[in-house]
Scaffold this active site. Structure first.
Site: not given
Length: 397
Positions: A141, A251, A253, A266, A327, A329
């Site tokens: 917003h 997609v 990262s 990871c 996060d 991103r």
């Protein structure tokens, strides 16, 4: 149910209030929004009476610098990284809380002659610094208010107030529809505002194109720059993606430790390789490699987060301990690259439902989620479980 952006802009130019809703997977709320340039005590009173939330003033970084408005906290752990500055009252006010005095503070905030010393700290007006790039960078917003002001040709500042029901619960879309009807207010979504801006603006530029032979097959590599920051991204394209059929897309990262060094902390490296192999098998698809290291916090901060994980924090807690949300991103630039490639309909290789919501907010249709689960290793089982428990990832562990 919702109005066109053009209709909202016309009302805002007349000094009226509009309702702006965000995604149900984000805050899932609606705010009253007005242009700060046209703010009146009556509008403030309407917001606090019928909105019942906190009255804030989204501004650009330029306003904050000119008026020496420092961040409210040095380490922002808000889940959406809302950029509050220190709260203020204009020196001409008394308590600063009345509708009249809050309007005065907002009006003086926009006064080009105002200086930092003209405002008492803390106060009853809460400035918020919008991200450069607006809703294309952050679908909040805060950014919506500043974007709407710019689109109206007004000073780049707005006034917002969350809408709360009489019983104290947050107003959701059905409640907001009734509110809009009751007060004859236009209601729009941030998703529609993003689409409107995307239709009128382009923030990415193709810089270089080559043929790239890899261990997984030969791809057409396209390098992109963007006007929001200095990060450079690359799309690896396989086959003819211009047929209009849904295209397999990953997609991804950037993860230096996983993608390059084969880290077992990871599953990024195996996911990258599996995605390339799957696109090659299908003969058509796109792997978009985004320079968003460490879920957006950067390489060094990711290493610091790893150190905290060695001390017992999980991946989300480590980010928050460093002052970051779980996060960071954003998918705006990635979505523009996919649109530049001519894509509209995606089969998205992901385990992350937030990524689906993030891309769909930018006028891309995700017709299918294609799972991309890698076998867990002893060293990353806890990490993957945290992604399920706290980040909502869809994994079978």
């Amino acid at each position: 149910m919702f109005h066109r952006i053009e209709e909202a802009l016309e009302d805002l130019k007349k000094g009226k209030v509009v309702i702006v809703c965000d995604d149900e997977n984000r805050e899932n709320e609606g705010d009253f929004i007005a242009l700060a340039e046209y703010i009146t005590p009556e509008t403030i009173n309407f917001m606090i009476t019928h909105g019942r939330g906190l009255v804030c003033v989204p501004i650009t970084e330029g306003y904050a610098e000119r008026l020496q408005l420092e961040p409210m906290v040095s380490h922002n752990t808000d889940s959406h990284h809302t950029a509050f500055t220190v709260s203020i009252d204009h020196v001409s006010t008394t308590t600063g809380i009345s509708a009249h005095e809050r309007a005065t503070t907002i009006q003086e905030l926009l006064n080009p002659a105002s200086k930092g010393a003209d405002f008492n700290r803390p106060g009853h007006i809460f400035p918020l610094i919008a991200k450069e790039g607006g809703v294309l960078r952050r679908a909040g917003h805060t950014e919506a208010a500043v974007d709407l002001a710019k689109l109206c040709g007004a000073e780049p500042a707005g006034v917002i107030c969350e809408i709360i029901n009489e019983d104290g619960t947050m107003a959701r879309v059905p409640d907001l529809i009734e509110c809009a009807k009751q007060f004859d207010i236009k209601m729009i979504t941030i998703e529609d505002l993003i689409a409107y801006r995307r239709h009128h603006e382009t923030l990415v530029t193709r810089e270089a194109e080559i043929t790239l032979p890899t261990d997984f097959g030969t791809f057409h590599a396209i390098g992109y720059s963007n006007s929001l920051d200095t990060k450079e991204h690359i799309a690896l394209v396989k086959g003819d993606i211009s047929t209009g059929e849904p295209v397999l897309v990953r997609v991804h990262s950037e993860c230096l430790t996983g993608d390059v060094f084969g880290s077992h902390r990871c599953d990024c490296g195996p996911q990258l390789h599996a995605a390339l192999a799957q696109i090659e098998r299908e003969g058509k698809g796109v792997l978009l490699y985004m320079r968003q290291e460490g879920r957006g916090i950067g390489l060094l901060n990711k290493l610091r987060a790893y150190k905290l994980q060695e001390e017992g924090f999980d991946t989300v807690e480590a980010n928050e301990k460093l002052g970051f949300p779980a996060d960071l991103r954003d998918y705006g630039i990635g979505a523009q690259i996919l649109k530049d490639l001519g894509l509209q309909s995606l089969r998205l290789l992901t385990n992350n439902p937030r990524k689906i919501a993030g891309l769909q907010g930018y006028d891309l249709e995700v017709v299918e989620r294609v799972p991309l689960q890698m076998p867990a290793k002893e060293e990353n089982k806890s990490y993957l479980q945290t992604k399920v428990n706290k980040l909502g990832h869809l994994l079978n562990l």
